[in-house]
Each structure stands twice: as C-alpha cells, then as structure tokens.
Design a protein around this motif. Structure first.
Motif, PDB file in Angstrom:
ATOM      1  N   GLY A  83       0.802  -1.215   0.000  1.00 29.53           N
ATOM      2  CA  GLY A  83       0.000   0.000   0.000  1.00 29.53           C
ATOM      3  C   GLY A  83       0.830   1.258   0.000  1.00 29.53           C
ATOM      4  O   GLY A  83       2.069   1.220   0.004  1.00 29.53           O
ATOM      5  N   PHE A  84       0.146   2.386  -0.012  1.00 27.19           N
ATOM      6  CA  PHE A  84       0.754   3.698   0.080  1.00 27.19           C
ATOM      7  C   PHE A  84       0.374   4.307   1.421  1.00 27.19           C
ATOM      8  O   PHE A  84      -0.711   4.075   1.931  1.00 27.19           O
ATOM      9  N   MET A  85       1.300   5.122   1.941  1.00 22.49           N
ATOM     10  CA  MET A  85       1.018   5.785   3.208  1.00 22.49           C
ATOM     11  C   MET A  85       1.449   7.242   3.107  1.00 22.49           C
ATOM     12  O   MET A  85       2.560   7.545   2.648  1.00 22.49           O
ATOM     13  N   VAL A  86       0.547   8.141   3.481  1.00 21.90           N
ATOM     14  CA  VAL A  86       0.833   9.567   3.459  1.00 21.90           C
ATOM     15  C   VAL A  86       0.967  10.062   4.896  1.00 21.90           C
ATOM     16  O   VAL A  86       0.067   9.855   5.715  1.00 21.90           O
ATOM     17  N   ASP A  87       2.122  10.708   5.174  1.00 15.48           N
ATOM     18  CA  ASP A  87       2.373  11.262   6.503  1.00 15.48           C
ATOM     19  C   ASP A  87       2.401  12.785   6.401  1.00 15.48           C
ATOM     20  O   ASP A  87       3.072  13.364   5.525  1.00 15.48           O
ATOM     21  N   TYR A  88       1.686  13.424   7.301  1.00 15.11           N
ATOM     22  CA  TYR A  88       1.705  14.885   7.336  1.00 15.11           C
ATOM     23  C   TYR A  88       1.590  15.332   8.788  1.00 15.11           C
ATOM     24  O   TYR A  88       0.656  14.935   9.499  1.00 15.11           O
ATOM     25  N   ASN A  89       2.574  16.132   9.213  1.00 11.85           N
ATOM     26  CA  ASN A  89       2.626  16.590  10.592  1.00 11.85           C
ATOM     27  C   ASN A  89       1.744  17.827  10.750  1.00 11.85           C
ATOM     28  O   ASN A  89       2.023  18.890  10.194  1.00 11.85           O
ATOM     29  N   LEU A  90       0.651  17.691  11.489  1.00 13.96           N
ATOM     30  CA  LEU A  90      -0.272  18.795  11.687  1.00 13.96           C
ATOM     31  C   LEU A  90       0.163  19.725  12.812  1.00 13.96           C
ATOM     32  O   LEU A  90      -0.101  20.928  12.774  1.00 13.96           O
ATOM     33  N   PHE A  91       0.874  19.200  13.805  1.00 12.09           N
ATOM     34  CA  PHE A  91       1.276  20.033  14.940  1.00 12.09           C
ATOM     35  C   PHE A  91       2.555  19.464  15.543  1.00 12.09           C
ATOM     36  O   PHE A  91       2.646  18.263  15.805  1.00 12.09           O
TER      37      PHE A  91
END
Length: 358
Positions: free
Chosen positions: A233-241
C-alpha cells in the motif's frame, strides 16, 4: 482466539502464537529533503578537499620561507667570514709594520677589536643557520641529523614552485579571490547553509511512502504457506502540529545562512586586503634591492681606495675600519634585500594561491 467448546471462561488457559514478518518501505516523495541532504554531503566533501588544499599551500609557503631562511643565513655567514678573513690579513700586515716600527700598536688593537665584532657576526649567522635547519627538519618531521643537503638556489626554487606574479594590485586581488581556498570554502559553506534552509523547509511537506510486507502468523514456530499473509500500500504522513519545532528549525537554518554569507564576505575582504599588502611589500622589496645593490658597489669601491691609502700610510686605521664596516654592512643589507624580495614573492604567491605543484 478461536472459541473451543467446553472452555472455562474463568480459567481459559494459555495458547501460543508466533509471527514472522518481512517489511519493506520506499519513500516516493519527501519534498526533496533526501536529495538536498545528498547535495549537502557532496558539497561537504568538496569543502574538505579545499581545506586539504589550504593546508598544502600553507605548508608549501612555510617550507619555501624556511629554505629562504637557510639560504639567507648561509649568505650572512659567508659575508661575515669574508670580513674576518680581510681583517685577519690586515692584522698580519699591520704586525709587520709594527715590527718595522712604521705603525702604532694602537692600530693593531683597533683591528683586533674589529675582528672580534666580525667573529661575533659570524657566530650569529652560524646559529641562525642551525635554527633554520632545525625548523626545516621539523617541517619534514625528521631529525636535524637526517636533514638532506639543500643545494637548490632561490631562483631555481622560485621558478619551480612560484607561479607568474601579478603585474598590478587589482589583478592580484581578482586572482586571489578566484583562487584562494578560503574564498572557495566560504562560498561552499554558504551553499551548504542554503541547502539546509531548503531541507528544513521540506520538512513541512507531506511524505508519501510505498510499503509492502509479508508475514506468517501461526501457533507453532515455523513457516507454512497456508498461514502466509501479504499487504501492499501507500502511506501519506503529514505533521499537523509539532509545537513550533519546525518554525524554530527554519529560523535557525536562516540564521546560519546569514552568518555563512557574512563570513564569506568577510573572508573576501580579508583576502583582498592581504593581497594588496603583499603586492605593496613586493614593490617595496624591489626598490630596497635596487638601493642595496648600488650601496654595495659604492662601499666596495670605497673600501678598495681606503685600503690602498692605508697600506701606503696616507690614511688612518680608523678610516680603514669605517670603510670595512660600511662594506660589510652594505653586503649584509644586500643579502637582507634579496631575501626580502624572495620572501615578498612567496607571500604574494601565497596570497593569490598561485603555487605550482601544490
């Protein structure tokens, strides 16, 4: 856990479960952070090479300057030895005149006092030569006893190791700024700081990762194709805080970039100043050499005339001693002027980073 008939829920007992997993991941997108990190590392390698070049040039300049000191000490030794030899000859001649009753003993005493001064100069020059040879042995990391014989002339060394000297100050400054390892290093350091700013900024971008894994999950230790599982699969990481950590890193990176740019400009200004001073010192050394060469000719001719006059009892021993001392000092000034010229050439070459074979 699979339900088994007759299980006592108050005491269900224990069971075994083993899981073996192989997991692979690959980053598809990280805002260019990994590419920027690679560029920083490559630039760091170039920076280290420039530091190595700088050390080589500093060592080369120190070696040439030490060779210059050795040659200068030898020349000063020869001048003082010639002075001692001339005075010894005059003492022998004066003793004959004293025996014949045509010269005062005070003349002999004056000559002997002057010979002591000449011998002292000779001893000082010999000591300077030993110190210069010891310094060369230190540079070569060997014992002074193992120092090889150095027979190359200063002109030969200059032609082999020194590049063409700049015709004017402006050309020398341009050459120095273009070639000095310090300016190149400062520029690369600023480039690294700029790449770091972009790398930190990339930390605010989302990351996209491709992953895949395969694992075995069974009650007994072992591998069974019937119990093998897969997932891709694909995984998207994004740091919100992050509590302001990214903002702090950005400010820090920008501050380092500003400092690196300022250091590069300061380095350029210092190199330009060093080069102008080195060029002026070279012109001054050339002028001093012209004056010293003229002085040697005049002093040698004056000594010749006074020596003839003294031998024919036309002048006094005081006048002879003055002429001999002036001749010796003129020759020593010539040696110093020659060494000063060579030293200025070495310094200008170092300032413009124009060495050959370094």
């Amino acid at each position: 856990r699979r339900f088994m008939p007759g299980t006592d829920f108050n005491n269900p007992g224990s069971f075994n479960n083993y899981e073996t997993k192989l997991e692979l991941g690959y980053n598809l997108y990280a805002g260019g952070a990994y590419s920027l990190a690679q560029q920083m590392a490559e630039t760091g390698v170039d920076l280290a090479k420039l530091q190595q070049d700088l050390v080589k040039q500093q060592l080369g300049a120190a070696t040439l300057q030490t060779l210059l000191n050795i040659e200068g000490a030898r020349q000063q030794f020869d001048v003082s030895a010639a002075s001692v030899e001339l005075i010894d000859a005059q003492i022998t001649d004066t003793q004959k005149h004293i025996d014949a009753g045509t010269t005062l003993r005070s003349d002999l005493l004056s000559l002997q006092a002057r010979r002591s001064e000449a011998r002292d100069l000779n001893l000082q020059a010999k000591h300077s030569l030993k110190l210069a040879e010891a310094a060369m042995a230190t540079l070569l990391n060997i014992s002074p006893l193992d120092l090889p014989e150095i027979n190359d002339s200063l002109d030969d060394l200059r032609q082999v190791y020194l590049g063409d000297l700049s015709p004017d100050s402006a050309t020398a400054v341009k050459l120095a700024i273009a070639q000095r390892p310090e300016t190149k290093s400062a520029t690369l350091a600023a480039n690294i700081a700029k790449l770091n700013v972009n790398r930190v900024a990339a930390g605010a971008m989302p990351q996209i990762n491709l992953f895949g894994q395969s694992w075995f999950d069974q009650s007994e230790l072992g591998f069974s194709n019937a119990e093998q599982n897969y997932s891709v699969g694909f995984m998207v990481d994004y740091n919100l805080f992050d509590g302001g950590a990214l903002v702090a890193r950005r400010l820090q990176a920008r501050a380092k970039l500003s400092a690196a740019i300022s250091a590069a400009q300061t380095s350029e200004n210092q190199i330009a100043s060093e080069t102008r001073i080195a060029f002026l010192d070279l012109r001054s050394a050339e002028s001093r050499l012209e004056v010293a060469e003229a002085g040697v000719e005049q002093a040698a001719e004056g000594l010749r005339l006074v020596q003839v006059q003294y031998e024919n009892n036309v002048t006094t021993i005081t006048r002879f001693l003055e002429a001999e001392q002036m001749n010796t000092q003129a020759q020593l000034r010539l040696v110093q002027a020659q060494l000063g010229l060579h030293s200025a050439q070495i310094e200008l070459t170092r300032a413009t980073s124009n060495f050959k074979y370094l």
